[in-house]
Design a protein around this motif. Structure first.
Motif, PDB file in Angstrom:
ATOM      1  N   THR A 194       4.430  -6.519  -6.469  1.00 18.58           N
ATOM      2  CA  THR A 194       5.333  -7.545  -5.930  1.00 18.58           C
ATOM      3  C   THR A 194       5.018  -7.847  -4.474  1.00 18.58           C
ATOM      4  O   THR A 194       4.930  -9.016  -4.070  1.00 18.58           O
ATOM      5  CB  THR A 194       6.797  -7.097  -6.072  1.00 18.58           C
ATOM      6  OG1 THR A 194       7.093  -6.942  -7.465  1.00 18.58           O
ATOM      7  CG2 THR A 194       7.752  -8.092  -5.446  1.00 18.58           C
ATOM      8  N   TRP A 195       4.823  -6.788  -3.670  1.00 15.05           N
ATOM      9  CA  TRP A 195       4.544  -7.002  -2.246  1.00 15.05           C
ATOM     10  C   TRP A 195       3.149  -7.558  -2.010  1.00 15.05           C
ATOM     11  O   TRP A 195       2.946  -8.378  -1.108  1.00 15.05           O
ATOM     12  CB  TRP A 195       4.789  -5.727  -1.445  1.00 15.05           C
ATOM     13  CG  TRP A 195       6.254  -5.578  -1.213  1.00 15.05           C
ATOM     14  CD1 TRP A 195       7.116  -4.717  -1.849  1.00 15.05           C
ATOM     15  CD2 TRP A 195       7.059  -6.356  -0.331  1.00 15.05           C
ATOM     16  NE1 TRP A 195       8.397  -4.919  -1.401  1.00 15.05           N
ATOM     17  CE2 TRP A 195       8.385  -5.918  -0.468  1.00 15.05           C
ATOM     18  CE3 TRP A 195       6.780  -7.373   0.564  1.00 15.05           C
ATOM     19  CZ2 TRP A 195       9.434  -6.475   0.268  1.00 15.05           C
ATOM     20  CZ3 TRP A 195       7.818  -7.932   1.297  1.00 15.05           C
ATOM     21  CH2 TRP A 195       9.128  -7.480   1.147  1.00 15.05           C
ATOM     22  N   PHE A 254       8.869   6.236  -2.525  1.00 12.00           N
ATOM     23  CA  PHE A 254       8.462   6.636  -3.869  1.00 12.00           C
ATOM     24  C   PHE A 254       7.294   5.769  -4.330  1.00 12.00           C
ATOM     25  O   PHE A 254       7.126   4.650  -3.859  1.00 12.00           O
ATOM     26  CB  PHE A 254       9.636   6.531  -4.850  1.00 12.00           C
ATOM     27  CG  PHE A 254      10.221   5.140  -4.933  1.00 12.00           C
ATOM     28  CD1 PHE A 254       9.766   4.229  -5.878  1.00 12.00           C
ATOM     29  CD2 PHE A 254      11.228   4.743  -4.060  1.00 12.00           C
ATOM     30  CE1 PHE A 254      10.294   2.953  -5.957  1.00 12.00           C
ATOM     31  CE2 PHE A 254      11.765   3.460  -4.124  1.00 12.00           C
ATOM     32  CZ  PHE A 254      11.297   2.566  -5.072  1.00 12.00           C
ATOM     33  N   LYS A 255       6.514   6.291  -5.234  1.00  6.81           N
ATOM     34  CA  LYS A 255       5.368   5.540  -5.761  1.00  6.81           C
ATOM     35  C   LYS A 255       5.870   4.560  -6.819  1.00  6.81           C
ATOM     36  O   LYS A 255       6.585   4.949  -7.741  1.00  6.81           O
ATOM     37  CB  LYS A 255       4.341   6.500  -6.358  1.00  6.81           C
ATOM     38  CG  LYS A 255       3.083   5.812  -6.831  1.00  6.81           C
ATOM     39  CD  LYS A 255       2.038   6.822  -7.266  1.00  6.81           C
ATOM     40  CE  LYS A 255       0.764   6.112  -7.653  1.00  6.81           C
ATOM     41  NZ  LYS A 255      -0.350   7.031  -7.796  1.00  6.81           N
ATOM     42  N   SER A 256       5.487   3.297  -6.657  1.00  7.26           N
ATOM     43  CA  SER A 256       5.877   2.268  -7.611  1.00  7.26           C
ATOM     44  C   SER A 256       4.801   1.191  -7.658  1.00  7.26           C
ATOM     45  O   SER A 256       4.682   0.391  -6.727  1.00  7.26           O
ATOM     46  CB  SER A 256       7.225   1.640  -7.234  1.00  7.26           C
ATOM     47  OG  SER A 256       7.482   0.507  -8.052  1.00  7.26           O
ATOM     48  N   GLU A 282       0.828  -1.214   0.000  1.00  4.29           N
ATOM     49  CA  GLU A 282       0.000   0.000   0.000  1.00  4.29           C
ATOM     50  C   GLU A 282       0.856   1.256   0.000  1.00  4.29           C
ATOM     51  O   GLU A 282       0.537   2.239  -0.678  1.00  4.29           O
ATOM     52  CB  GLU A 282      -0.923   0.017   1.224  1.00  4.29           C
ATOM     53  CG  GLU A 282      -2.054  -0.968   1.145  1.00  4.29           C
ATOM     54  CD  GLU A 282      -2.925  -0.986   2.394  1.00  4.29           C
ATOM     55  OE1 GLU A 282      -2.424  -0.652   3.501  1.00  4.29           O
ATOM     56  OE2 GLU A 282      -4.106  -1.340   2.268  1.00  4.29           O
ATOM     57  N   MET A 283       1.946   1.226   0.750  1.00  4.44           N
ATOM     58  CA  MET A 283       2.813   2.399   0.816  1.00  4.44           C
ATOM     59  C   MET A 283       3.471   2.656  -0.538  1.00  4.44           C
ATOM     60  O   MET A 283       3.575   3.800  -0.973  1.00  4.44           O
ATOM     61  CB  MET A 283       3.832   2.246   1.940  1.00  4.44           C
ATOM     62  CG  MET A 283       3.160   2.241   3.325  1.00  4.44           C
ATOM     63  SD  MET A 283       4.289   2.058   4.710  1.00  4.44           S
ATOM     64  CE  MET A 283       4.721   3.800   4.957  1.00  4.44           C
ATOM     65  N   TYR A 284       3.900   1.598  -1.220  1.00  4.33           N
ATOM     66  CA  TYR A 284       4.438   1.764  -2.574  1.00  4.33           C
ATOM     67  C   TYR A 284       3.353   2.250  -3.535  1.00  4.33           C
ATOM     68  O   TYR A 284       3.586   3.134  -4.353  1.00  4.33           O
ATOM     69  CB  TYR A 284       5.011   0.449  -3.107  1.00  4.33           C
ATOM     70  CG  TYR A 284       6.460   0.219  -2.777  1.00  4.33           C
ATOM     71  CD1 TYR A 284       7.450   1.130  -3.157  1.00  4.33           C
ATOM     72  CD2 TYR A 284       6.861  -0.923  -2.104  1.00  4.33           C
ATOM     73  CE1 TYR A 284       8.786   0.904  -2.877  1.00  4.33           C
ATOM     74  CE2 TYR A 284       8.189  -1.162  -1.814  1.00  4.33           C
ATOM     75  CZ  TYR A 284       9.152  -0.247  -2.195  1.00  4.33           C
ATOM     76  OH  TYR A 284      10.472  -0.470  -1.919  1.00  4.33           O
ATOM     77  N   GLN A 287      -3.282  -2.558 -14.856  1.00  6.74           N
ATOM     78  CA  GLN A 287      -2.662  -1.247 -15.063  1.00  6.74           C
ATOM     79  C   GLN A 287      -1.257  -1.361 -15.644  1.00  6.74           C
ATOM     80  O   GLN A 287      -0.836  -0.510 -16.430  1.00  6.74           O
ATOM     81  CB  GLN A 287      -2.570  -0.475 -13.745  1.00  6.74           C
ATOM     82  CG  GLN A 287      -3.899  -0.011 -13.204  1.00  6.74           C
ATOM     83  CD  GLN A 287      -3.723   0.702 -11.883  1.00  6.74           C
ATOM     84  OE1 GLN A 287      -2.942   1.628 -11.774  1.00  6.74           O
ATOM     85  NE2 GLN A 287      -4.476   0.267 -10.862  1.00  6.74           N
ATOM     86  N   LEU A 288      -0.538  -2.402 -15.267  1.00  3.38           N
ATOM     87  CA  LEU A 288       0.848  -2.539 -15.686  1.00  3.38           C
ATOM     88  C   LEU A 288       1.030  -3.286 -17.002  1.00  3.38           C
ATOM     89  O   LEU A 288       2.106  -3.273 -17.572  1.00  3.38           O
ATOM     90  CB  LEU A 288       1.653  -3.253 -14.582  1.00  3.38           C
ATOM     91  CG  LEU A 288       1.828  -2.441 -13.299  1.00  3.38           C
ATOM     92  CD1 LEU A 288       2.363  -3.313 -12.171  1.00  3.38           C
ATOM     93  CD2 LEU A 288       2.729  -1.245 -13.538  1.00  3.38           C
ATOM     94  N   THR A 289      -0.028  -3.927 -17.482  1.00  2.90           N
ATOM     95  CA  THR A 289       0.046  -4.656 -18.745  1.00  2.90           C
ATOM     96  C   THR A 289      -0.332  -3.726 -19.873  1.00  2.90           C
ATOM     97  O   THR A 289      -1.430  -3.166 -19.885  1.00  2.90           O
ATOM     98  CB  THR A 289      -0.906  -5.868 -18.732  1.00  2.90           C
ATOM     99  OG1 THR A 289      -0.555  -6.707 -17.627  1.00  2.90           O
ATOM    100  CG2 THR A 289      -0.804  -6.656 -20.023  1.00  2.90           C
ATOM    101  N   PRO A 290       0.584  -3.554 -20.828  1.00  8.76           N
ATOM    102  CA  PRO A 290       0.237  -2.692 -21.974  1.00  8.76           C
ATOM    103  C   PRO A 290      -0.924  -3.311 -22.760  1.00  8.76           C
ATOM    104  O   PRO A 290      -0.990  -4.517 -22.933  1.00  8.76           O
ATOM    105  CB  PRO A 290       1.493  -2.662 -22.828  1.00  8.76           C
ATOM    106  CG  PRO A 290       2.526  -3.478 -22.122  1.00  8.76           C
ATOM    107  CD  PRO A 290       1.899  -4.123 -20.929  1.00  8.76           C
ATOM    108  N   SER A 291      -1.819  -2.462 -23.177  1.00  9.86           N
ATOM    109  CA  SER A 291      -2.980  -2.966 -23.940  1.00  9.86           C
ATOM    110  C   SER A 291      -2.506  -3.406 -25.320  1.00  9.86           C
ATOM    111  O   SER A 291      -1.604  -2.853 -25.904  1.00  9.86           O
ATOM    112  CB  SER A 291      -4.053  -1.902 -24.049  1.00  9.86           C
ATOM    113  OG  SER A 291      -3.571  -0.814 -24.791  1.00  9.86           O
ATOM    114  N   ASN A 292      -3.155  -4.443 -25.792  1.00  7.26           N
ATOM    115  CA  ASN A 292      -2.818  -5.004 -27.112  1.00  7.26           C
ATOM    116  C   ASN A 292      -3.812  -4.537 -28.158  1.00  7.26           C
ATOM    117  O   ASN A 292      -4.472  -5.321 -28.794  1.00  7.26           O
ATOM    118  CB  ASN A 292      -2.802  -6.531 -27.036  1.00  7.26           C
ATOM    119  CG  ASN A 292      -1.745  -7.055 -26.098  1.00  7.26           C
ATOM    120  OD1 ASN A 292      -0.676  -6.475 -26.043  1.00  7.26           O
ATOM    121  ND2 ASN A 292      -2.034  -8.123 -25.393  1.00  7.26           N
TER     122      ASN A 292
END
Length: 149
Positions: free
Chosen positions: A107-108, A99-101, A90-92, A143-148
């Motif tokens: 991963t966490w 920092f925002k990641s 949540e903090m990431y 959100q992290l997967t680029p749209s195809n």
């Protein structure tokens, strides 16, 4: 008479809770307490580590969030507490205390879900906590997967 005593006890208990939650420490007293806890945490005292990581939830002043993140990460890296791993995620995700990641958050969250599943009924997370992790993982993967397109 019996009902009056119960009402009085309930009111006294409520007043105690309110009083206990009032933080009457000065900023200098708070800092001294956090410095003392850090010394204990660095010596490996888990109770102090947990108190410091809880600053994320307990302290309204966000200046202490980096300190909370530091100790949440130390505890989370031990791999034993899915609740703390969730906190690190949540903090990431929100960029609070670090920092925002979104990738680090994912991963966490995945680590927390794995630990929660492995602990089963012994996990400190509730069923709602487990479902929350699944939802956050699904959302971040999208959100992290680029749209195809």
């Amino acid at each position: 008479m019996h009902t009056s005593l119960i009402v009085l006890l309930v009111l006294a208990f409520a007043a105690f809770i309110v009083w206990k939650n009032l933080d009457r420490r000065t900023p200098a007293q708070k800092q001294a307490e956090f410095d003392r806890l850090q010394t204990l945490a660095q010596e490996g005292q888990e109770d102090a580590q947990y108190k410091l990581l809880m600053l994320y939830y307990d302290e309204k002043d966000t200046q202490f969030h980096p300190l909370a993140f530091k100790w949440a990460l130390v505890v989370a890296q031990k791999g034993e507490d899915p609740g703390v791993m969730l906190q690190v995620g949540e903090m990431y995700e929100n960029g609070e205390g670090t920092f925002k990641s979104l990738q680090d958050a994912l991963t966490w969250y995945e680590r927390a879900l794995s630990a929660d599943t492995a602990l089963g009924a012994q996990s400190p997370l509730s069923k709602d906590g487990h479902l929350y992790l699944e939802q956050r993982i699904f959302s971040l993967r999208q959100q992290l997967t680029p749209s195809n397109k």
